[in-house]
Design a protein around this motif. Sequence first.
Motif, mmCIF file in Angstrom:
data_model
loop_
_atom_site.group_PDB
_atom_site.id
_atom_site.type_symbol
_atom_site.label_atom_id
_atom_site.label_comp_id
_atom_site.label_asym_id
_atom_site.label_seq_id
_atom_site.Cartn_x
_atom_site.Cartn_y
_atom_site.Cartn_z
ATOM 1 N N ARG A 46 26.198 54.902 51.699
ATOM 2 C CA ARG A 46 26.495 53.541 52.144
ATOM 3 C C ARG A 46 25.355 52.584 51.795
ATOM 4 O O ARG A 46 25.573 51.392 51.554
ATOM 5 N N ASN A 47 24.130 53.124 51.745
ATOM 6 C CA ASN A 47 22.970 52.296 51.424
ATOM 7 C C ASN A 47 22.640 52.278 49.933
ATOM 8 O O ASN A 47 21.560 51.835 49.527
ATOM 9 N N GLY A 48 23.567 52.775 49.108
ATOM 10 C CA GLY A 48 23.399 52.663 47.672
ATOM 11 C C GLY A 48 22.772 53.848 46.979
ATOM 12 O O GLY A 48 22.484 53.788 45.780
ATOM 13 N N HIS A 49 22.557 54.939 47.693
ATOM 14 C CA HIS A 49 21.957 56.139 47.103
ATOM 15 C C HIS A 49 23.049 57.164 46.782
ATOM 16 O O HIS A 49 24.223 56.978 47.115
ATOM 17 N N TRP A 50 22.662 58.243 46.148
ATOM 18 C CA TRP A 50 23.634 59.280 45.753
ATOM 19 C C TRP A 50 22.980 60.665 45.926
ATOM 20 O O TRP A 50 22.689 61.369 44.963
ATOM 21 N N PRO A 51 22.737 61.083 47.173
ATOM 22 C CA PRO A 51 22.015 62.338 47.424
ATOM 23 C C PRO A 51 22.870 63.556 47.083
ATOM 24 O O PRO A 51 24.095 63.533 47.213
ATOM 25 N N THR A 105 26.341 60.462 54.091
ATOM 26 C CA THR A 105 27.205 59.275 54.101
ATOM 27 C C THR A 105 26.395 58.005 54.351
ATOM 28 O O THR A 105 26.700 56.945 53.795
ATOM 29 N N THR A 106 25.354 58.105 55.193
ATOM 30 C CA THR A 106 24.488 56.943 55.419
ATOM 31 C C THR A 106 23.771 56.550 54.135
ATOM 32 O O THR A 106 23.688 55.365 53.785
ATOM 33 N N MET A 137 29.388 68.994 60.214
ATOM 34 C CA MET A 137 28.572 67.817 59.881
ATOM 35 C C MET A 137 27.095 68.166 59.808
ATOM 36 O O MET A 137 26.382 67.728 58.899
ATOM 37 N N ALA A 138 26.631 68.980 60.789
ATOM 38 C CA ALA A 138 25.218 69.356 60.796
ATOM 39 C C ALA A 138 24.890 70.295 59.641
ATOM 40 O O ALA A 138 23.858 70.139 58.975
#
Length: 315
Positions: free
Chosen positions: A130-135, A126-127, A117-118
């Motif tokens: 969930r907030n509408g972005h696509w990094p 994932t955060t 994960m790190a």
Amino acid sequence: MAARILITTDYLQPEDAVDQLLREHGLEPVYSPHRGPRPTEERGSLFEGISGAILASEPVTADMLKAAATLKVIARSGVGYDSIDVQAAAAQGIRVCNAPGTNHHSVAELTIGLIIMAARRLLQVTTAVRNGHWPREAGHELRGSTLGIIGYGPSGRATANLGAALGMTALVSTAHPDPDNPAVRFTDLDTVIRDADYLSLHTRGGRSAGKLIDAPRLQAMKPTAILINTARGSLVDEEALAKALNNGTIAGAALEVLENEPMPGDSPLRGLDNVLITSHLAGQTAEARTRAGLAAAHAVIDVLENREPAHPVDR
């Protein structure tokens, strides 16, 4: 009248395998789940009329044991027993046991999961999604990196082997090296801290010793390193770690355990975006819970039936 067995481990419940085993031996389970600090009055009377106890990680102090006139054995449904005043228990003839070898695979798997994960910044990604972005973050492969491990008990050994299987170089500091394991290189503590890309703690905490990971040792780590703690919250100076994370001394941290649990609202680690914090659940797989609960129950039964328990920590 049946001897009463206090059970505070919150995942142990009436009619489960532990409950049935205790009743088969003529014992009466009494449930008082530990889900955070108890009121002072409740702590003082917790062991009244109790012959044996299967405990979560809650503190057991000398003052609490003074009221434990009938208590003969305390069994931890886990490995750590720092929270129990073992000397005070021994002074009253109360046996103290733990359940080693029941959750080390669970701990090792979560350790590697936290490292992944790190390395791939999955929490941030994932955060953001969930907030509408696509990094489109460029994370890091584990293969070719150095996994530093402090402590080589069952969970440290299992973590080293998993890391080696992923192509990591496992570098271990321990007082008990295993030269027969070709997947691991054993060296001194300072070298492990200095060379690790991922520094994972698998050693015991101590009541009298200072913090294992303090400001100077954080300073000695690579600025790109990640600290992982699935062992004891008492091993890490959290104030120093928060400063190191804020000023870029190290790149990040993944903490499964904290000095105080649940996490206090004023923790210096709260709100930092380069630290992962989980809720002390590394050993809490269904399989490990069953093994640990049964091991603790067998320890209680052995002591009450005048047999030496398999895993005493008081002698």
